[in-house]
Design an enzyme around this catalytic site. Structure first.
Site, short mmCIF file in Angstrom:
data_model
loop_
_atom_site.label_atom_id
_atom_site.label_comp_id
_atom_site.label_asym_id
_atom_site.label_seq_id
_atom_site.Cartn_x
_atom_site.Cartn_y
_atom_site.Cartn_z
N LYS A 79 0.85 -1.21 0.00
CA LYS A 79 0.00 0.00 0.00
C LYS A 79 0.88 1.25 0.00
O LYS A 79 1.94 1.27 0.64
CB LYS A 79 -0.91 -0.04 1.23
CG LYS A 79 -1.97 1.04 1.26
CD LYS A 79 -2.92 0.84 2.45
CE LYS A 79 -3.99 1.92 2.51
NZ LYS A 79 -4.95 1.71 3.62
N SER A 154 -9.81 1.69 2.61
CA SER A 154 -8.92 2.43 1.75
C SER A 154 -7.88 1.55 1.03
O SER A 154 -7.34 1.97 0.00
CB SER A 154 -8.19 3.51 2.55
OG SER A 154 -7.40 2.93 3.56
N SER A 178 -10.02 -0.59 6.87
CA SER A 178 -9.43 -0.47 5.53
C SER A 178 -8.74 -1.70 4.97
O SER A 178 -8.41 -1.74 3.79
CB SER A 178 -8.45 0.70 5.49
OG SER A 178 -9.16 1.88 5.27
N1 GLN Z 1 -13.49 3.69 5.84
C1 GLN Z 1 -12.89 4.14 7.06
C2 GLN Z 1 -12.67 5.62 7.02
O1 GLN Z 1 -12.99 6.21 6.06
C3 GLN Z 1 -11.66 3.37 7.36
C4 GLN Z 1 -10.40 3.95 6.87
C5 GLN Z 1 -9.19 3.18 7.27
O2 GLN Z 1 -9.29 2.13 7.90
N2 GLN Z 1 -8.02 3.71 6.93
O3 GLN Z 1 -12.17 6.20 7.93
#
Ligand code: GLN
Length: 486
Positions: A79, A154, A178
């Site tokens: 990532k 994400s 994420s």
């Molecule tokens: N979807 C969640 C958010 O928007 C999780 C993001 C993450 O885990 N980095 O914060």
């Protein structure tokens, strides 16, 4: 030997590499070919590393010299918020478009030592803020199962890379889901380890009390192998904990049991925000675990319904302070304004996307004087209560099961202009980040899903999520392997 990427996992690839059936260079080339074929459409990778084959050659050398471990020669996607020395790490932001990492993250050093092969850096929501990669400054990642849908986020690029056979395994980060949510949308396995089990050194901070790094893979066994490489106390991350910390707690609680007990918070699963097909796949999975001898119990988690609200206060508060370093002076993009302070405004305006700005504003607000007590402190108090609820539940069960997400992958653009409906997709995942407990998403058998446009869609993947006691990743691996027949 012809390489069949569909049938590979780490153990099989490792055996073939050790037997000389194929080399890491050949394996890496097979993935690079897939990337060449698919990436222009799927957009899983922001960059494919030009030294991947060189790394594979080194791995082959380690193998012939008898120095190979399980990860030696295994192609892995990383990532874009994890630092690899000398490589760009942009977090899918314009702010860091040209930022070159000056050191390796601890997880990267560990993988390098093992001889893993980094294929490239994967697309994500900007600075990991989002659940669809639609907040990336470099375009959305498409779901390999249905190109009109998101891959989740994400860590959507990492999930799509694995699901699309463009990497054997991948690393993601998980602050509120994420790793698990994109794993669910792409039909693969994703693990968020216990907070503190994996070093965050060299990973761009989003919510420092919530962030963890973890694997995305086709099998539970692969996640376990990577987890074992990544985990451990790191002097460079003061929040990491040693192996011993939770050992006593978990071994005592689980001693003498043949099968684990699974708790279900039914009171939290009745809402109409959850697709009925998701619930029916969930019930089938629970039934099949029951048939395999698992004891199923109902558990009460009285404060779990506050999780999402607490997360969307604590997380932006931490985001607003972590993002302060991106000032256009020390890192990345710089734009000139008329005065020093305007330089700062101009750089951030040009460098940061809408969602990131929204969260900085939200976080600054909940931390501002007068509101700090009303929002931030209160949220932290409820966070402690939620953790307490889980600890109590874990006195009588070993695992807690929910769906990973309330729906399968949604269509690209469907939620893009509606941040709240996007936030609601985190309803089941954010809790494990608040409590620091480990959680894993495992694919369930696909149901046919009612599409928002009314049509029936053929079996989109959806995951079941298990949460375990602090330090009890072993329980997740046990149930996950049973579910996938590994
Ligand atoms: N979807 C969640 C958010 O928007 C999780 C993001 C993450 O885990 N980095 O914060």
């Amino acid at each position: 030997m012809k390489i069949d990427l569909n049938k590979l996992n780490i153990v099989r690839a490792h055996t073939h590499l050790m037997n000389g059936d194929f080399t890491s260079v050949e394996l890496t080339r097979a993935y690079l070919d897939e990337i060449k074929k698919k990436n222009s459409e799927v957009n899983a990778y922001l960059e494919v590393f030009d030294d991947a084959l060189e790394a594979a050659e080194n791995a082959d050398k380690m193998i012939t010299e008898g120095k190979a471990g399980m990860m030696t020669g295994i192609p892995i996607a990383i990532k874009d918020n994890i630092l690899i020395k000398g490589k760009i790490a942009s977090a899918s932001s314009k702010m860091l478009e040209d930022y070159q990492a000056t050191y390796d993250a601890t997880v990267i050093s560990k993988l390098i030592k093992e001889g893993a092969v980094f294929l490239g850096r994967t697309n994500m929501d900007e600075f990991a803020m989002g659940g669809s990669t639609e907040n990336s400054a470099y375009g959305v990642t498409k779901n390999p199962h249905d190109l009109s849908r998101v891959a989740g986020g994400s860590s959507g690029g990492s999930a799509a890379a694995v699901a699309g056979n463009m990497a054997l395994v991948a690393l993601g980060s998980d602050t509120g889901g994420s790793i698990r949510q994109p794993a669910s949308y792409c039909g693969i396995v994703g693990l968020k380890p216990t907070y503190g089990r994996v070093s965050r050194y060299g990973v761009m901070a989003m919510g420092s009390s919530l962030d963890q790094i973890g694997p995305l893979a086709n099998t539970v066994g692969d996640c376990e192998i990577i987890y074992n490489v990544l985990k451990g106390k790191d002097p460079k991350d003061g929040t990491t904990i040693s192996e011993e910390t939770y050992k006593i707690e978990t071994s005592g609680a689980r001693s003498g049991k043949k099968k684990l007990t699974i708790g279900i918070p039914r009171h939290f699963l009745g809402g109409d925000g959850i697709d009925k097909e998701v619930m029916s796949a969930f019930e089938k999975s629970i039934d099949s675990l029951k048939n395999k001898g698992y004891e199923i119990k109902e558990v009460q988690l009285p404060n779990i319904s506050y999780s999402l609200m607490v997360y969307y206060i604590v997380m932006p508060a931490e985001v607003s302070s972590n993002m302060a370093r991106f000032d256009g002076v020390r890192f990345g993009l710089h734009k000139d304004g008329k005065t020093g302070i305007e330089d700062y405004f101009e750089s951030r305006r040009a460098g940061l996307g809408k969602e990131v700005i929204r969260r900085i504003l939200l976080g600054t607000y909940v931390l501002s004087s007068g509101y700090h007590d009303a929002y931030y402190n209160r949220a932290n108090a409820i966070r402690a209560m939620i953790t307490e609820d889980f600890s109590k539940a874990f006195e009588s069960v070993d695992l807690i099961a929910t769906p990973t997400a309330p729906s399968p992958a949604f269509r690209i653009g469907e939620k893009a202009d509606d941040p709240v409906s996007m936030y609601l997709a985190d309803i089941f995942t954010a809790t494990a980040n608040l409590t620091g407990m480990p959680a894993m998403s495992i694919p369930m058998n696909g149901e046919k899903f009612e599409d928002s446009s009314g049509g029936r869609e053929a079996g989109l993947p959806i995951g079941i999520q298990f949460t375990a006691r602090h330090g009890d990743e072993a329980a997740l691996f046990e149930v996950g392997k049973e579910m996938l027949g590994e």
